[in-house]
Design a protein around this motif. Structure first.
Motif, PDB file in Angstrom:
ATOM      1  N   ALA A   7      22.822 -39.647 -72.275  1.00 14.37           N
ATOM      2  CA  ALA A   7      22.577 -38.530 -71.021  1.00 14.37           C
ATOM      3  C   ALA A   7      23.082 -39.470 -69.748  1.00 14.37           C
ATOM      4  O   ALA A   7      22.884 -40.838 -69.681  1.00 14.37           O
ATOM      5  CB  ALA A   7      21.117 -38.467 -71.066  1.00 14.37           C
ATOM      6  N   GLU A  11      21.228 -35.721 -65.949  1.00 14.62           N
ATOM      7  CA  GLU A  11      20.689 -35.438 -66.896  1.00 14.62           C
ATOM      8  C   GLU A  11      19.250 -35.948 -66.904  1.00 14.62           C
ATOM      9  O   GLU A  11      17.890 -35.501 -67.132  1.00 14.62           O
ATOM     10  CB  GLU A  11      21.404 -35.513 -68.446  1.00 14.62           C
ATOM     11  CG  GLU A  11      22.432 -34.246 -68.400  1.00 14.62           C
ATOM     12  CD  GLU A  11      23.303 -34.550 -69.545  1.00 14.62           C
ATOM     13  OE1 GLU A  11      24.125 -33.686 -69.868  1.00 14.62           O
ATOM     14  OE2 GLU A  11      23.552 -35.727 -69.978  1.00 14.62           O
ATOM     15  N   PHE A  12      19.155 -37.350 -66.855  1.00 11.85           N
ATOM     16  CA  PHE A  12      18.081 -37.972 -67.022  1.00 11.85           C
ATOM     17  C   PHE A  12      17.083 -37.508 -65.651  1.00 11.85           C
ATOM     18  O   PHE A  12      15.841 -37.379 -65.967  1.00 11.85           O
ATOM     19  CB  PHE A  12      18.093 -39.657 -66.876  1.00 11.85           C
ATOM     20  CG  PHE A  12      16.986 -40.419 -66.967  1.00 11.85           C
ATOM     21  CD1 PHE A  12      16.230 -40.542 -68.149  1.00 11.85           C
ATOM     22  CD2 PHE A  12      16.540 -41.024 -65.983  1.00 11.85           C
ATOM     23  CE1 PHE A  12      14.824 -41.376 -68.183  1.00 11.85           C
ATOM     24  CE2 PHE A  12      15.543 -41.967 -65.950  1.00 11.85           C
ATOM     25  CZ  PHE A  12      14.616 -41.981 -67.263  1.00 11.85           C
ATOM     26  N   THR A  15      15.434 -34.333 -66.725  1.00 17.81           N
ATOM     27  CA  THR A  15      14.322 -34.577 -67.572  1.00 17.81           C
ATOM     28  C   THR A  15      13.085 -35.191 -67.021  1.00 17.81           C
ATOM     29  O   THR A  15      11.900 -34.695 -67.424  1.00 17.81           O
ATOM     30  CB  THR A  15      14.948 -35.514 -68.814  1.00 17.81           C
ATOM     31  OG1 THR A  15      16.243 -34.882 -69.253  1.00 17.81           O
ATOM     32  CG2 THR A  15      13.814 -35.441 -69.779  1.00 17.81           C
ATOM     33  N   VAL A  16      13.094 -36.186 -66.284  1.00 18.83           N
ATOM     34  CA  VAL A  16      12.053 -36.573 -65.643  1.00 18.83           C
ATOM     35  C   VAL A  16      11.345 -35.785 -64.703  1.00 18.83           C
ATOM     36  O   VAL A  16       9.999 -35.681 -64.744  1.00 18.83           O
ATOM     37  CB  VAL A  16      12.359 -37.981 -64.953  1.00 18.83           C
ATOM     38  CG1 VAL A  16      11.232 -38.405 -63.973  1.00 18.83           C
ATOM     39  CG2 VAL A  16      12.871 -38.904 -65.877  1.00 18.83           C
ATOM     40  N   ILE A  18      11.157 -32.204 -64.974  1.00 18.18           N
ATOM     41  CA  ILE A  18      10.496 -31.330 -65.776  1.00 18.18           C
ATOM     42  C   ILE A  18       9.168 -31.995 -66.401  1.00 18.18           C
ATOM     43  O   ILE A  18       8.254 -31.393 -66.252  1.00 18.18           O
ATOM     44  CB  ILE A  18      11.448 -30.947 -66.974  1.00 18.18           C
ATOM     45  CG1 ILE A  18      12.759 -30.089 -66.350  1.00 18.18           C
ATOM     46  CG2 ILE A  18      10.839 -30.175 -68.002  1.00 18.18           C
ATOM     47  CD1 ILE A  18      13.894 -29.857 -67.441  1.00 18.18           C
ATOM     48  N   LEU A  19       9.323 -33.317 -66.768  1.00 16.27           N
ATOM     49  CA  LEU A  19       8.348 -33.778 -67.653  1.00 16.27           C
ATOM     50  C   LEU A  19       7.070 -33.971 -66.486  1.00 16.27           C
ATOM     51  O   LEU A  19       5.812 -33.772 -66.609  1.00 16.27           O
ATOM     52  CB  LEU A  19       8.394 -35.047 -67.860  1.00 16.27           C
ATOM     53  CG  LEU A  19       9.288 -35.071 -69.577  1.00 16.27           C
ATOM     54  CD1 LEU A  19       9.648 -36.686 -69.917  1.00 16.27           C
ATOM     55  CD2 LEU A  19       8.500 -34.463 -70.404  1.00 16.27           C
TER      56      LEU A  19
END
Length: 149
Positions: A7, A11-12, A15-16, A18-19
């Motif tokens: 990624a 993108e990372f 993702t973070v 969203i988490l």
């Protein structure tokens, strides 16, 4: 041109993000569930006390011992529970910490200090007075827990 493996930083980061958002939503929901659980625990404890008081009075009426109803009205409402509520402090007259129940026999007041005051509209201490219901001649015919705040 090099082929990228895995990624990208973007993108990372997405993702973070969203988490983190999902974790925040989960924490808010867990707080709401915890507040509802405390409200339910208090409601059930009070309901069980009231049922125990009614049963004690009904038993005296069934046995034809109406003159002994005053004993129910003079006792502690805690005595009519099968088990002491979690956090009951028999020696204290006022709650000394969150989640603690107390009964003051002189003022005839039951008190509870919520673990989560926001579950009770920010009230730091809930109080009820244990009162006798009297007939026109002054004889005890019942007892009730009356909310003070």
């Amino acid at each position: 041109m090099k082929r990228q493996r895995g990624a990208s930083k973007f993108e990372f980061a997405v993702t973070v993000a969203i988490l983190c958002f999902l974790a925040a939503v989960l924490l808010v929901r867990l707080n709401a569930i915890e507040a509802e659980a405390e409200r339910t625990e208090v409601d059930l404890t009070l309901r069980n006390m009231r049922v125990g008081i009614q049963l004690a009075i009904g038993e005296r009426i069934m046995r034809g011992q109406e003159e002994r109803i005053s004993e129910v009205a003079q006792a502690s409402p805690i005595d009519f529970l099968g088990n002491r509520p979690r956090g009951f402090n028999e020696s204290a007259r006022m709650p000394e910490g969150p989640g603690q129940w107390t009964y003051d026999p002189l003022r005839r007041e039951l008190a509870y200090q919520p673990r989560l005051p926001q579950a009770f509209d920010g009230v730091d201490e809930l109080r009820w007075r244990y009162v006798a219901r009297l007939d026109s001649s002054g004889n005890a015919v019942g007892a009730a827990l009356v909310r003070l705040n």
